[in-house]
Motif scaffolding. Structure first.
Motif, mmCIF file in Angstrom:
data_model
loop_
_atom_site.group_PDB
_atom_site.id
_atom_site.type_symbol
_atom_site.label_atom_id
_atom_site.label_comp_id
_atom_site.label_asym_id
_atom_site.label_seq_id
_atom_site.Cartn_x
_atom_site.Cartn_y
_atom_site.Cartn_z
ATOM 1 N N VAL A 133 0.878 -1.169 0.000
ATOM 2 C CA VAL A 133 0.000 0.000 0.000
ATOM 3 C C VAL A 133 0.916 1.221 0.000
ATOM 4 N N GLY A 134 0.827 2.026 -1.047
ATOM 5 C CA GLY A 134 1.719 3.169 -1.190
ATOM 6 C C GLY A 134 0.960 4.481 -1.121
ATOM 7 N N ASP A 135 1.722 5.574 -1.268
ATOM 8 C CA ASP A 135 1.124 6.918 -1.242
ATOM 9 C C ASP A 135 0.206 7.128 -0.049
ATOM 10 N N LEU A 136 0.630 6.680 1.111
ATOM 11 C CA LEU A 136 -0.206 6.849 2.301
ATOM 12 C C LEU A 136 -0.281 8.327 2.665
ATOM 13 N N PRO A 137 -1.500 8.858 2.773
ATOM 14 C CA PRO A 137 -1.641 10.284 3.081
ATOM 15 C C PRO A 137 -1.125 10.628 4.468
ATOM 16 N N GLU A 138 -1.253 9.684 5.390
ATOM 17 C CA GLU A 138 -0.732 9.888 6.744
ATOM 18 C C GLU A 138 0.030 8.638 7.143
ATOM 19 N N PRO A 139 1.125 8.822 7.887
ATOM 20 C CA PRO A 139 1.904 7.647 8.300
ATOM 21 C C PRO A 139 1.040 6.696 9.132
ATOM 22 N N LEU A 140 1.145 5.410 8.837
ATOM 23 C CA LEU A 140 0.412 4.419 9.619
ATOM 24 C C LEU A 140 1.241 4.019 10.823
ATOM 25 N N GLU A 141 0.559 3.919 11.958
ATOM 26 C CA GLU A 141 1.245 3.571 13.194
ATOM 27 C C GLU A 141 0.578 2.369 13.836
ATOM 28 N N VAL A 142 1.307 1.763 14.752
ATOM 29 C CA VAL A 142 0.767 0.634 15.498
ATOM 30 C C VAL A 142 -0.572 1.040 16.115
ATOM 31 N N GLY A 143 -1.584 0.216 15.927
ATOM 32 C CA GLY A 143 -2.917 0.523 16.434
ATOM 33 C C GLY A 143 -3.860 0.979 15.333
ATOM 34 N N ASP A 144 -3.295 1.452 14.214
ATOM 35 C CA ASP A 144 -4.131 1.817 13.063
ATOM 36 C C ASP A 144 -4.623 0.552 12.374
ATOM 37 N N GLU A 145 -5.583 0.742 11.492
ATOM 38 C CA GLU A 145 -6.105 -0.401 10.757
ATOM 39 C C GLU A 145 -6.390 0.014 9.317
ATOM 40 N N VAL A 146 -6.029 -0.849 8.392
ATOM 41 C CA VAL A 146 -6.299 -0.629 6.975
ATOM 42 C C VAL A 146 -7.295 -1.695 6.540
ATOM 43 N N THR A 147 -8.236 -1.323 5.687
ATOM 44 C CA THR A 147 -9.145 -2.329 5.147
ATOM 45 C C THR A 147 -8.747 -2.628 3.708
ATOM 46 N N LEU A 148 -8.484 -3.910 3.442
ATOM 47 C CA LEU A 148 -8.143 -4.350 2.089
ATOM 48 C C LEU A 148 -9.329 -5.068 1.481
ATOM 49 N N THR A 149 -9.523 -4.873 0.193
ATOM 50 C CA THR A 149 -10.493 -5.670 -0.550
ATOM 51 C C THR A 149 -9.725 -6.475 -1.590
ATOM 52 N N LEU A 150 -9.772 -7.796 -1.442
ATOM 53 C CA LEU A 150 -9.077 -8.684 -2.362
ATOM 54 C C LEU A 150 -10.093 -9.270 -3.342
ATOM 55 N N THR A 151 -9.771 -9.191 -4.630
ATOM 56 C CA THR A 151 -10.631 -9.785 -5.646
ATOM 57 C C THR A 151 -9.929 -11.023 -6.194
ATOM 58 N N PHE A 152 -10.693 -12.098 -6.319
ATOM 59 C CA PHE A 152 -10.127 -13.374 -6.757
ATOM 60 C C PHE A 152 -10.582 -13.699 -8.180
ATOM 61 N N ALA A 153 -9.834 -14.593 -8.824
ATOM 62 C CA ALA A 153 -10.185 -15.052 -10.168
ATOM 63 C C ALA A 153 -11.564 -15.694 -10.155
ATOM 64 N N SER A 154 -11.937 -16.295 -9.030
ATOM 65 C CA SER A 154 -13.246 -16.927 -8.885
ATOM 66 C C SER A 154 -14.349 -15.888 -8.698
ATOM 67 N N GLU A 155 -13.975 -14.622 -8.767
ATOM 68 C CA GLU A 155 -14.881 -13.478 -8.641
ATOM 69 C C GLU A 155 -15.364 -13.244 -7.223
ATOM 70 N N HIS A 156 -14.811 -13.981 -6.279
ATOM 71 C CA HIS A 156 -15.081 -13.649 -4.885
ATOM 72 C C HIS A 156 -14.364 -12.344 -4.552
ATOM 73 N N GLU A 157 -15.018 -11.568 -3.707
ATOM 74 C CA GLU A 157 -14.414 -10.336 -3.223
ATOM 75 C C GLU A 157 -14.398 -10.421 -1.713
ATOM 76 N N VAL A 158 -13.223 -10.287 -1.119
ATOM 77 C CA VAL A 158 -13.111 -10.453 0.333
ATOM 78 C C VAL A 158 -12.526 -9.192 0.944
ATOM 79 N N GLU A 159 -13.248 -8.683 1.935
ATOM 80 C CA GLU A 159 -12.777 -7.501 2.648
ATOM 81 C C GLU A 159 -12.166 -7.972 3.962
ATOM 82 N N VAL A 160 -10.967 -7.511 4.257
ATOM 83 C CA VAL A 160 -10.306 -7.950 5.488
ATOM 84 C C VAL A 160 -9.669 -6.754 6.207
#
Ligand SMILES: [Cu+2]
Length: 181
Positions: A133-160
């Motif tokens: 994950v690049g171009d972070l507008p603010e530095p990420l620190e311990v305790g922060d959380e990022v939400t990722l959305t992964l898209t799969f070839a099987s067309e599943h979309e998983v948010e983690v």
């Protein structure tokens, strides 16, 4: 002096609870309890036969770029692959692999997809496949959380949810991430 007593009692009680809670994880009864403490603090998610666990980001040494590590299990018979990734923290998220050159230096390379074999698992980890994950507008620190959305070839979309955690010994992809973008 008397007025301090309730506080002292509360502190003692809190300490006792903490000890009890720690002891509780050693009970073999529940299978969930057998999972390491790191595992339970890290992000998990699932969709269909896909299961994501152990998602975390080592606190970025470079405040503008963070790496995400996680494990993907594919319970389906068919092979699958992560084909796309998006992050809430930045428009710039990508799939990468790490390659070691003849001289022993680590090099990052963007990949089209990260394969996850049918009935198998793929570990995104330092020195291997990972998400950047690049171009972070603010530095990420311990305790922060990022939400990722992964898209799969099987067309599943998983948010983690991906918690930012202290870099631990042996995770060290720091040097390798320099000059990433
Ligand atoms: Cu990287």
């Amino acid at each position: 002096m008397r007025r301090r007593l309730p506080g002292a009692v509360a502190a003692a009680t809190a300490a006792l609870l903490a000890v009890t809670a720690c002891g509780g994880t050693e009970e073999p009864a529940a299978s969930e309890a057998a999972v390491g403490s790191h595992e339970t603090e890290r992000g998990t998610a699932g969709a269909g036969d896909l299961r994501i666990s152990g998602a975390w980001m080592p606190e970025p040494a470079n405040p503008e770029v963070g790496a995400v590590y996680l494990r993907v299990e594919n319970g389906a018979e068919a092979d699958d692959a992560i084909t796309e990734v998006a992050a809430d923290a930045s428009d710039d998220a990508g799939l990468y692999t790490t390659e070691t050159t003849d001289s022993g230096a680590s090099m990052m390379r963007a990949v089209e997809e990260i394969p996850v074999p049918g009935g198998g698992a793929t570990e995104l980890m330092a020195g291997g496949y990972h998400v950047m994950v690049g171009d972070l507008p603010e530095p990420l620190e311990v305790g922060d959380e990022v939400t990722l959305t992964l898209t799969f070839a099987s067309e599943h979309e998983v948010e983690v949810a991906v918690p930012v955690q202290p870099m631990t010994a042996g995770d060290g992809g720091e040097d390798a991430h320099e000059g990433h973008h």
